[in-house]
Design an enzyme around this catalytic site. Structure first.
Site, PDB file in Angstrom:
ATOM      1  N   THR A 277       0.833  -1.258   0.049  1.00  0.00           N
ATOM      2  CA  THR A 277      -0.009  -0.120   0.282  1.00  0.00           C
ATOM      3  C   THR A 277       1.066   1.073  -0.008  1.00  0.00           C
ATOM      4  O   THR A 277       0.741   1.669  -0.798  1.00  0.00           O
ATOM      5  CB  THR A 277      -0.721  -0.017   1.132  1.00  0.00           C
ATOM      6  OG1 THR A 277      -1.458  -1.243   1.075  1.00  0.00           O
ATOM      7  CG2 THR A 277      -2.456   1.461   1.362  1.00  0.00           C
ATOM      8  N   CYS A 278       1.261   1.379   0.922  1.00  0.00           N
ATOM      9  CA  CYS A 278       2.713   2.596   1.287  1.00  0.00           C
ATOM     10  C   CYS A 278       2.971   3.109  -0.646  1.00  0.00           C
ATOM     11  O   CYS A 278       3.316   3.628  -0.913  1.00  0.00           O
ATOM     12  CB  CYS A 278       3.661   2.049   1.875  1.00  0.00           C
ATOM     13  SG  CYS A 278       4.639   3.555   2.247  1.00  0.00           S
TER      14      CYS A 278
ATOM     15  N   CYS B 231       1.279   6.268   1.052  1.00  0.00           N
ATOM     16  CA  CYS B 231       2.322   7.717   1.590  1.00  0.00           C
ATOM     17  C   CYS B 231       2.812   7.482   0.656  1.00  0.00           C
ATOM     18  O   CYS B 231       3.157   9.147   0.224  1.00  0.00           O
ATOM     19  CB  CYS B 231       3.589   6.665   2.400  1.00  0.00           C
ATOM     20  SG  CYS B 231       3.180   5.054   3.248  1.00  0.00           S
TER      21      CYS B 231
ATOM     22  N   LYS C 247       0.907   9.573  -2.596  1.00  0.00           N
ATOM     23  CA  LYS C 247       0.114  11.147  -1.379  1.00  0.00           C
ATOM     24  C   LYS C 247       1.000  11.627  -1.157  1.00  0.00           C
ATOM     25  O   LYS C 247       0.146  12.684  -1.289  1.00  0.00           O
ATOM     26  CB  LYS C 247      -0.302  10.228   0.058  1.00  0.00           C
ATOM     27  CG  LYS C 247      -1.065  10.657   0.687  1.00  0.00           C
ATOM     28  CD  LYS C 247      -0.509  11.660   1.447  1.00  0.00           C
ATOM     29  CE  LYS C 247       0.884  11.347   2.437  1.00  0.00           C
ATOM     30  NZ  LYS C 247       0.793  10.276   3.242  1.00  0.00           N
TER      31      LYS C 247
ATOM     32  N   GLU D 164      -6.286  13.781   4.708  1.00  0.00           N
ATOM     33  CA  GLU D 164      -5.661  14.695   3.344  1.00  0.00           C
ATOM     34  C   GLU D 164      -5.610  14.732   2.301  1.00  0.00           C
ATOM     35  O   GLU D 164      -5.369  15.177   1.434  1.00  0.00           O
ATOM     36  CB  GLU D 164      -4.109  13.101   3.768  1.00  0.00           C
ATOM     37  CG  GLU D 164      -3.407  13.203   4.525  1.00  0.00           C
ATOM     38  CD  GLU D 164      -2.480  11.881   4.724  1.00  0.00           C
ATOM     39  OE1 GLU D 164      -2.714  11.104   4.398  1.00  0.00           O
ATOM     40  OE2 GLU D 164      -1.007  11.901   5.942  1.00  0.00           O
TER      41      GLU D 164
ATOM     42  N   GLU E   3      12.118  26.060  15.891  1.00  0.00           N
ATOM     43  CA  GLU E   3      12.128  26.670  17.803  1.00  0.00           C
ATOM     44  C   GLU E   3      11.349  27.569  19.058  1.00  0.00           C
ATOM     45  O   GLU E   3      12.558  27.009  19.619  1.00  0.00           O
ATOM     46  CB  GLU E   3      13.634  27.992  17.117  1.00  0.00           C
ATOM     47  CG  GLU E   3      12.892  28.821  16.414  1.00  0.00           C
ATOM     48  CD  GLU E   3      13.903  30.923  16.639  1.00  0.00           C
ATOM     49  OE1 GLU E   3      14.282  30.926  17.738  1.00  0.00           O
ATOM     50  OE2 GLU E   3      13.089  31.645  16.000  1.00  0.00           O
TER      51      GLU E   3
ATOM     52  N   HIS F 198      17.445  29.935  14.623  1.00  0.00           N
ATOM     53  CA  HIS F 198      16.718  31.525  14.447  1.00  0.00           C
ATOM     54  C   HIS F 198      16.865  31.744  13.097  1.00  0.00           C
ATOM     55  O   HIS F 198      18.155  31.252  12.743  1.00  0.00           O
ATOM     56  CB  HIS F 198      17.200  32.749  14.979  1.00  0.00           C
ATOM     57  CG  HIS F 198      16.076  33.340  14.884  1.00  0.00           C
ATOM     58  ND1 HIS F 198      14.844  33.718  15.571  1.00  0.00           N
ATOM     59  CD2 HIS F 198      16.560  34.382  14.940  1.00  0.00           C
ATOM     60  CE1 HIS F 198      14.222  35.008  15.687  1.00  0.00           C
ATOM     61  NE2 HIS F 198      15.148  35.817  15.091  1.00  0.00           N
TER      62      HIS F 198
ATOM     63  N   GLY G   5     -12.021   4.433   6.654  1.00  0.00           N
ATOM     64  CA  GLY G   5     -10.837   3.198   7.428  1.00  0.00           C
ATOM     65  C   GLY G   5     -10.570   2.093   6.866  1.00  0.00           C
ATOM     66  O   GLY G   5     -11.143   2.019   5.359  1.00  0.00           O
TER      67      GLY G   5
ATOM     68  N   ALA H 264       2.930  12.027  11.188  1.00  0.00           N
ATOM     69  CA  ALA H 264       2.302  12.895  10.984  1.00  0.00           C
ATOM     70  C   ALA H 264       1.032  12.741   9.682  1.00  0.00           C
ATOM     71  O   ALA H 264       0.701  11.639   9.463  1.00  0.00           O
ATOM     72  CB  ALA H 264       3.609  13.819   9.585  1.00  0.00           C
TER      73      ALA H 264
ATOM     74  N   TYR I  51      -6.952  10.039   8.467  1.00  0.00           N
ATOM     75  CA  TYR I  51      -6.042  10.564   8.460  1.00  0.00           C
ATOM     76  C   TYR I  51      -6.178  10.669   6.396  1.00  0.00           C
ATOM     77  O   TYR I  51      -5.856  11.720   6.007  1.00  0.00           O
ATOM     78  CB  TYR I  51      -4.390   9.544   8.552  1.00  0.00           C
ATOM     79  CG  TYR I  51      -3.861   9.397   9.293  1.00  0.00           C
ATOM     80  CD1 TYR I  51      -2.697   9.803   9.210  1.00  0.00           C
ATOM     81  CD2 TYR I  51      -4.205   8.911  11.181  1.00  0.00           C
ATOM     82  CE1 TYR I  51      -1.565   9.453  10.503  1.00  0.00           C
ATOM     83  CE2 TYR I  51      -3.179   8.450  11.443  1.00  0.00           C
ATOM     84  CZ  TYR I  51      -1.868   8.322  12.088  1.00  0.00           C
ATOM     85  OH  TYR I  51      -0.965   8.967  12.800  1.00  0.00           O
TER      86      TYR I  51
ATOM     87  N   ARG J 155     -10.315  11.803  15.128  1.00  0.00           N
ATOM     88  CA  ARG J 155     -10.871  11.908  16.695  1.00  0.00           C
ATOM     89  C   ARG J 155      -9.681  11.196  17.327  1.00  0.00           C
ATOM     90  O   ARG J 155      -8.754  10.045  16.316  1.00  0.00           O
ATOM     91  CB  ARG J 155     -11.676  10.501  16.361  1.00  0.00           C
ATOM     92  CG  ARG J 155     -12.579  10.431  17.576  1.00  0.00           C
ATOM     93  CD  ARG J 155     -14.120   9.813  17.526  1.00  0.00           C
ATOM     94  NE  ARG J 155     -13.622   8.715  16.665  1.00  0.00           N
ATOM     95  CZ  ARG J 155     -13.364   6.881  16.618  1.00  0.00           C
ATOM     96  NH1 ARG J 155     -13.231   7.007  18.257  1.00  0.00           N
ATOM     97  NH2 ARG J 155     -13.660   6.413  16.743  1.00  0.00           N
TER      98      ARG J 155
END
Ligand code: NDP
Length: 466
Positions: free
Chosen positions: A45-46, A51, A54, A193, A456, A451, A273, A356, A189, A216
């Site tokens: 799948t990834c 992933c 996507k 996305e 930061e 910076h 899902g 993420a 997710y 959720r």
């Protein structure tokens, strides 16, 4: 010397399966890996429909913002337009390249890659359904000392009238033509996305979620913040909304909502899902215990109740994340064939797994949400910072960034770190290392910032918000 055909027979050529097969072969084991798509579809799948494509489409969508925002930095000229065909073709080329890389890695390690559907017939026995040279169905029988189930998962679409008209994340990448109007159903997710990505690519996106806020399980403030940013960016997010049916009309797909409202769309994406891929594997025949939605039940060592059979990744329906499947695969290999030379056996911890969500803006998170931390530790201190990133002082964008630290007051340990903002995934990865190492707020405070960056802020938050 084992009398079996193979020491390890891996079912499934996704992230977990490929990693386990490759590592086991490198330790000298005789390994086979069965994948229905053969070497052409290695990566699961990834690589094929998750992933990687996507993230490529997410990059594509960000160029639209970049073009728009460049005017504030003095760039002139008309905004470029998207050639959807080019994006799809370039993505397909890259995915094929990755499929080949995976095949080469496996073959280079000495793994026998088998093209076909594997079924478990006994504790050490398997049958591979294949196609003969003339296209007629055939089969091969094999024996293996150990069997690893790494068959992943598949999108789940609930039953309703018009189900046949909707697509899933498996089909979205090759949609033809480009959906000018896209309805996305779900609030996890994948739904969030793709709502962001297609909004960025130029679709008019309506996201329908049945609950009171998307995502959720994540920190509540993060959920509200990212939802508000997505709406600002143009996603028509409708909460507390259920679909009644989807009908095909001359004007497109008509999505009827509970309460009587309708939304018209060129495509309807269901991201409601994923369920484990267990159908036809023969688990009942050998008595492998299964849990909710058929998930393969494993112990702390990824062993099923049948001692020769193991399972890793999405088929166990736990944390459905590629790096988790990779970690689990390595643990199984170390356990069965010993660790890599000079290395201790790997272990896997599910504490502080960073993740993420590639919404626009991204969400990056590691550790506990505020509510979870309050429940677990009792006394917590919350630090929070919300600001407009430096880039947006000239870009004209009104996007805002949220950063949040949750500290266990008694130990001063940072137990939750959350961000909504540009490259949140990239930023949170490094902080996850610090948190795994047990970094306290005092350590964060004594760390010098870089910076000017957004990151930061995580080391300069001094005043608790609550
Ligand atoms: P999720 O479980 O994350 O989300 C499913 C969503 O669909 C939820 O919002 C859920 O609502 C909703 N839903 C479930 N059933 C129904 C129904 N019958 N009708 C309407 N809505 C429904 O699944 P996804 O498919 O988004 O993703 C699967 C997994 O893949 C994720 O959990 C994640 O682990 C992984 N993934 C990771 C990514 C990453 O790391 N960036 C990217 C994409 C996927 P409710 O909340 O009310 O239950």
């Amino acid at each position: 010397m084992s009398t079996h055909d193979f020491d390890l027979f891996v079912i499934g050529g996704g992230s977990g399966g490929v990693r386990a097969a490759r590592m086991a072969a490198q330790r000298g084991a005789r390994v086979a890996l069965a994948e229905t798509l053969g070497t052409d579809g290695l990566g699961g799948t990834c690589v094929n429909v998750g992933c990687i494509p996507k993230k490529l489409y997410s990059y594509a969508a960000h160029y639209a913002d970049a073009a728009h925002e460049s005017h504030g930095f003095g760039w002139e000229g008309p905004a470029p337009t998207l050639n959807w065909g080019t994006l799809k073709a370039n993505r397909a080329t890259e995915i094929s390249r990755l499929n080949t890389v995976y095949g080469n890695l496996l073959r280079g390690s000495g793994v026998t890659v088998l093209n076909g559907f594997a079924r478990i017939d006994g504790e050490h026995a398997l049958t591979l359904a294949t196609l003969n040279a003339d296209g007629s169905p055939g089969h091969q029988s094999y024996t293996a000392k150990h069997i690893l189930i790494a068959t992943g998962g598949t999108p789940h679409v609930p039953h309703f009238v018009g189900r046949e008209h909707v697509i899933t994340s498996n089909e979205i990448f090759d949609l033809e033509p480009f959906p000018q109007r896209l309805v996305v159903v779900g609030g996890g997710y994948i739904a969030s996305e793709f709502a962001s990505i297609f909004n960025g690519l130029g679709s008019k996106v309506t996201q329908l979620y049945r609950g009171e806020q998307i995502l959720r399980g994540f920190d509540d403030e993060v959920r509200h913040f990212v939802a508000a940013e997505m709406v600002k960016a143009g996603v028509d997010l409708r909460l507390g909304t259920d679909v009644v049916d989807v009908r095909k009309t001359a004007e497109g797909l008509r999505v009827e909502l509970e309460g009587g409202n309708t939304v018209m769309a060129d495509a309807v994406l269901y991201a409601t899902g994923r369920v484990p891929n267990v159908k036809g594997l023969g688990l009942e025949t050998v008595g492998v215990a299964q849990g909710k939605q058929g998930a393969v039940v494993v112990d702390a060592h990824y062993r099923t109740n049948v001692p020769s059979i193991f399972a890793v990744g999405d088929v166990t329906n736990r944390l459905q994340l590629t790096p988790v499947a990779l970690g689990e695969a390595m643990v199984v290999v170390d356990q069965l064939f010993g660790p890599a030379a000079g290395k201790p056996p790997r272990s896997m911890s599910y504490e502080f797994v960073p993740t993420a969500i590639f919404t626009h803006p991204n969400v990056g998170t590691v550790g506990h949400s505020e509510a979870e931390a309050r429940e677990k530790f009792g006394h917590i201190t919350v630090f929070r910072s919300e600001f407009k990133a430096l880039k947006h002082t000239l870009s004209g964008s009104s996007e805002r960034t949220l950063m949040k630290l949750i500290v266990d007051t008694a130990s001063d340990r940072v137990v939750g770190l959350h961000m909504v903002g540009t490259e949140a995934g990239e930023i949170v990865q490094g902080f996850a290392v610090a948190m795994k190492a047990g970094a306290t707020k005092a350590v964060f405070d004594s760390t010098i910032g870089i910076h000017p960056t957004a990151a930061e802020e995580f080391v300069t938050m001094r005043e608790p918000a609550r």
